[in-house]
Scaffold this motif. Structure first.
Motif, PDB file in Angstrom:
ATOM      1  N   VAL A 150     -13.354  -6.357   2.082  1.00 24.26           N
ATOM      2  CA  VAL A 150     -13.690  -6.706   3.459  1.00 24.26           C
ATOM      3  C   VAL A 150     -14.979  -5.990   3.855  1.00 24.26           C
ATOM      4  N   SER A 151     -15.111  -4.741   3.397  1.00 22.37           N
ATOM      5  CA  SER A 151     -16.321  -3.943   3.656  1.00 22.37           C
ATOM      6  C   SER A 151     -16.296  -2.757   2.706  1.00 22.37           C
ATOM      7  N   ASP A 152     -17.323  -1.880   2.793  1.00 18.02           N
ATOM      8  CA  ASP A 152     -17.310  -0.678   1.960  1.00 18.02           C
ATOM      9  C   ASP A 152     -16.333   0.365   2.517  1.00 18.02           C
ATOM     10  N   GLN A 153     -15.586  -0.012   3.567  1.00 20.65           N
ATOM     11  CA  GLN A 153     -14.565   0.845   4.165  1.00 20.65           C
ATOM     12  C   GLN A 153     -13.146   0.294   3.972  1.00 20.65           C
ATOM     13  N   ARG A 154     -13.031  -0.915   3.418  1.00 17.21           N
ATOM     14  CA  ARG A 154     -11.717  -1.563   3.363  1.00 17.21           C
ATOM     15  C   ARG A 154     -11.619  -2.569   2.219  1.00 17.21           C
ATOM     16  N   ILE A 155     -10.582  -2.411   1.393  1.00 13.18           N
ATOM     17  CA  ILE A 155     -10.232  -3.377   0.354  1.00 13.18           C
ATOM     18  C   ILE A 155      -8.765  -3.746   0.567  1.00 13.18           C
ATOM     19  N   ASP A 156      -8.515  -5.021   0.852  1.00  8.81           N
ATOM     20  CA  ASP A 156      -7.145  -5.524   0.979  1.00  8.81           C
ATOM     21  C   ASP A 156      -6.707  -6.030  -0.380  1.00  8.81           C
ATOM     22  N   GLY A 157      -5.513  -5.643  -0.806  1.00  6.26           N
ATOM     23  CA  GLY A 157      -5.037  -6.076  -2.105  1.00  6.26           C
ATOM     24  C   GLY A 157      -3.604  -6.545  -2.058  1.00  6.26           C
ATOM     25  N   CYS A 158      -3.273  -7.458  -2.967  1.00  6.63           N
ATOM     26  CA  CYS A 158      -1.893  -7.923  -3.055  1.00  6.63           C
ATOM     27  C   CYS A 158      -1.482  -8.060  -4.513  1.00  6.63           C
ATOM     28  N   CYS A 159      -0.185  -7.912  -4.716  1.00  9.27           N
ATOM     29  CA  CYS A 159       0.441  -8.149  -6.005  1.00  9.27           C
ATOM     30  C   CYS A 159       1.666  -9.005  -5.724  1.00  9.27           C
ATOM     31  N   PRO A 160       2.351  -9.520  -6.730  1.00  5.69           N
ATOM     32  CA  PRO A 160       3.454 -10.437  -6.456  1.00  5.69           C
ATOM     33  C   PRO A 160       4.544  -9.877  -5.539  1.00  5.69           C
ATOM     34  N   GLN A 161       4.760  -8.568  -5.549  1.00  5.82           N
ATOM     35  CA  GLN A 161       5.834  -7.985  -4.757  1.00  5.82           C
ATOM     36  C   GLN A 161       5.393  -7.483  -3.384  1.00  5.82           C
ATOM     37  N   GLY A 162       4.096  -7.309  -3.151  1.00  5.61           N
ATOM     38  CA  GLY A 162       3.675  -6.741  -1.874  1.00  5.61           C
ATOM     39  C   GLY A 162       2.185  -6.472  -1.804  1.00  5.61           C
ATOM     40  N   ARG A 163       1.834  -5.351  -1.181  1.00  8.43           N
ATOM     41  CA  ARG A 163       0.440  -4.982  -0.926  1.00  8.43           C
ATOM     42  C   ARG A 163       0.058  -3.727  -1.703  1.00  8.43           C
ATOM     43  N   LEU A 164      -1.239  -3.608  -1.990  1.00  9.88           N
ATOM     44  CA  LEU A 164      -1.834  -2.409  -2.562  1.00  9.88           C
ATOM     45  C   LEU A 164      -3.245  -2.358  -2.003  1.00  9.88           C
ATOM     46  N   ASP A 165      -3.446  -1.542  -0.937  1.00 11.88           N
ATOM     47  CA  ASP A 165      -4.662  -1.548  -0.141  1.00 11.88           C
ATOM     48  C   ASP A 165      -5.420  -0.231  -0.245  1.00 11.88           C
ATOM     49  N   PHE A 166      -6.696  -0.291   0.115  1.00 10.46           N
ATOM     50  CA  PHE A 166      -7.560   0.888   0.087  1.00 10.46           C
ATOM     51  C   PHE A 166      -8.380   0.930   1.374  1.00 10.46           C
ATOM     52  N   ARG A 167      -8.505   2.149   1.953  1.00  7.97           N
ATOM     53  CA  ARG A 167      -9.281   2.342   3.188  1.00  7.97           C
ATOM     54  C   ARG A 167     -10.049   3.648   3.107  1.00  7.97           C
ATOM     55  N   ARG A 168     -11.142   3.659   3.892  1.00  3.24           N
ATOM     56  CA  ARG A 168     -11.898   4.899   4.080  1.00  3.24           C
ATOM     57  C   ARG A 168     -11.859   5.262   5.544  1.00  3.24           C
TER      58      ARG A 168
END
Length: 168
Positions: A150-168
């Protein structure tokens, strides 16, 4: 021309002397296999107005790139090593992102650093990452993963069972 470190890493891997990833941990097996492609064909991780939109991570400096330190969180599965954990609960930790060529590597932890995981993803476009996750604390656990930068401050992630996200 490839950077010397990438050439050396690929040569070391080909000779059985090292890993593909820049962290020197176990590699994600077959990070772009059929299971990943099948999941990626229908996966739509987050976006601007999803559950990851509100700030939740520790403030980490960014120089306009996704490389560097991040906060991480995931849900969708219960970690049996965490008392009273449940699939809907967020497991939080820290992470580091590194880029080699067209691949993005995200090494992250949870449970106060007791458990670790690695994502090896192909950068399909400026905003889309497609690859696989391995639980380095229990390598039998691997999952397809799709991320949206989404930006250099946010990566939204998904896998089959749910979410795996990254934020700054």
């Amino acid at each position: 021309m490839k950077p010397l470190s990438e050439v050396n890493r690929n040569a070391a891997f080909a000779e059985g002397l090292g890993s593909r990833n820049p962290f020197g941990v176990m590699d994600v097996p077959n990070p772009n296999d059929f299971e990943v492609a099948r999941f990626a064909a229908t996966a739509t991780p987050g976006g601007f107005a999803d559950a990851n939109a509100e700030p939740w991570g520790a403030a980490n400096e960014s120089d306009g790139t996704i490389e560097g330190n991040w906060s991480s969180r995931w849900n969708g599965g219960a970690d049996p090593t965490i008392p009273d954990d449940a699939p809907y609960k967020w497991k939080r930790g820290s992470a580091e992102a590194r880029i080699i060529g067209e691949r993005v590597y995200l090494l992250f932890d949870w449970d106060r650093g007791a458990r670790t995981g690695l994502i090896d993803a192909l950068r399909e476009s400026p905003q889309r990452l497609v690859g696989k996750y391995i639980n380095l604390s229990n390598p039998a656990i691997t999952r397809p993963w799709v991320g949206s930068i989404v930006s250099d401050q946010r990566i939204d992630g998904c896998c089959p069972q749910g979410r795996l996200d990254f934020r700054r």
